[in-house]
Scaffold this motif. Structure first.
Motif, PDB file in Angstrom:
ATOM      1  N   LYS A  38     -42.429   1.121 -43.439  1.00 55.77           N
ATOM      2  CA  LYS A  38     -43.860   1.097 -43.726  1.00 55.77           C
ATOM      3  C   LYS A  38     -44.182   0.536 -45.104  1.00 55.77           C
ATOM      4  N   GLU A  39     -43.195   0.511 -46.017  1.00 59.73           N
ATOM      5  CA  GLU A  39     -43.441  -0.046 -47.345  1.00 59.73           C
ATOM      6  C   GLU A  39     -43.615  -1.563 -47.294  1.00 59.73           C
ATOM      7  N   ASN A  40     -43.093  -2.170 -46.235  1.00 62.55           N
ATOM      8  CA  ASN A  40     -43.244  -3.613 -46.062  1.00 62.55           C
ATOM      9  C   ASN A  40     -44.525  -3.886 -45.275  1.00 62.55           C
ATOM     10  N   PHE A  92     -44.292 -13.729 -56.370  1.00 63.01           N
ATOM     11  CA  PHE A  92     -43.240 -12.778 -56.721  1.00 63.01           C
ATOM     12  C   PHE A  92     -43.577 -11.366 -56.233  1.00 63.01           C
ATOM     13  N   ARG A  93     -44.836 -10.978 -56.280  1.00 56.69           N
ATOM     14  CA  ARG A  93     -45.226  -9.663 -55.769  1.00 56.69           C
ATOM     15  C   ARG A  93     -44.992  -9.593 -54.263  1.00 56.69           C
ATOM     16  N   ASP A  94     -45.404 -10.654 -53.535  1.00 50.98           N
ATOM     17  CA  ASP A  94     -45.218 -10.664 -52.083  1.00 50.98           C
ATOM     18  C   ASP A  94     -43.742 -10.688 -51.697  1.00 50.98           C
TER      19      ASP A  94
END
Length: 273
Positions: free
Chosen positions: A233-235, A222-224
């Motif tokens: 850049k957040e990904n 779920f975090r991934d």
């Protein structure tokens, strides 16, 4: 009479065969199949002879295994002949014992045929057929002598087995088979990319390399998934994959997504953006 301490081990998987002497540090990994390429239709490539192929796009696989069980003996015999030849892993089975792995709940007819081939065709001195999981359990107990039980997850090409071991013996009634393996994951990846970006349904070899290079098992699903939904850049998960052209690049590679870094004219890129 001196007892031979060297044993030839053949881990005969549905996708790759791992071969070598028991006291060697690293086995040799050889594709357990015969392949034909569009560019060289007349020549079959056995095992790792694929490295001699000039253009590995559109490879056609002829596999000895179907749904995890050995059914095509002609193909398997050709692969074994290559493995035991001088150009690969030569072995003298009249002097060296052989250990060969087989799947769980292997059919008696397959076991009999395999035993007959090794004793009659290869003149084996002695042969042990065993599940790969049994060897893993033996290795685990050797490193952890006080352990009574262990749960083994054996994920292969065609399916995954979950096997409980108690005091070194597998509990057969507790074994569970899941029809999920590397083949299914590669086929699923081909379908996703073909639907979204580029038709790659005929590129099993290349897509298998993409899976091995770019995919991973999530430790926190779920975090991934939350990270994968983010942009720019957040990904930190999304990557580009540069496909091989088999002229200057024989194998593709993963690279980070950079808006400034534009693909060259000759590059074909699978993007996760």
């Amino acid at each position: 009479m001196a007892i031979s301490r060297e044993v030839f081990v053949l881990d005969n998987g549905a996708y790759t065969a791992k071969v070598g002497i028991s006291n060697s540090e690293h086995p040799r990994v050889i594709p357990n199949c015969i392949m034909k390429a569009k560019s060289e239709r007349r020549r079959p490539f056995v095992g790792d002879q694929l490295e001699d192929c000039r253009d590995a796009s559109g490879l056609f696989y002829i596999l000895p295994f179907q749904k995890g069980y050995l059914v095509n003996w002609d193909v398997q015999k050709n692969v074994w002949d290559y493995i035991f030849s001088k150009e690969c892993c030569p072995a003298n089975f009249s002097e060296t014992p052989l250990v060969v792995t087989e799947p769980y709940f292997n059919f008696p007819s397959i076991q009999e045929a395999m035993t007959e081939i090794f004793f009659e065709e290869y003149e084996c001195k002695s042969l042990l057929r065993i599940n790969a999981g049994d060897l893993s359990c033996y290795n685990y107990k050797k490193k952890n002598p006080g352990t009574l039980c262990c749960l083994l997850v054996d994920s292969g090409y065609s399916f995954t087995h979950v096997v409980p071991y108690i005091k070194g013996k597998k509990l057969k009634q507790g074994i569970r088979r899941i029809d999920v393996g590397g083949k299914m994951l590669t086929n699923h990846l081909k379908e996703i990319i073909s639907y979204r970006q580029l038709h790659v349904m005929d590129e099993t070899h290349v897509m298998n390399q993409v899976k091995e290079d770019a995919c991973f098992v999530s430790q926190n699903f779920f975090r991934d998934m939350d990270i994968a939904r983010k942009r720019d850049k957040e990904n930190t998960i999304a990557r580009d994959y540069v496909l091989p052209d088999f002229t200057t690049l024989r194998r593709g590679y993963v690279r980070s997504i950079d808006p400034v870094d534009k693909a060259g004219e000759s590059e074909q890129v699978i993007s996760q953006k």
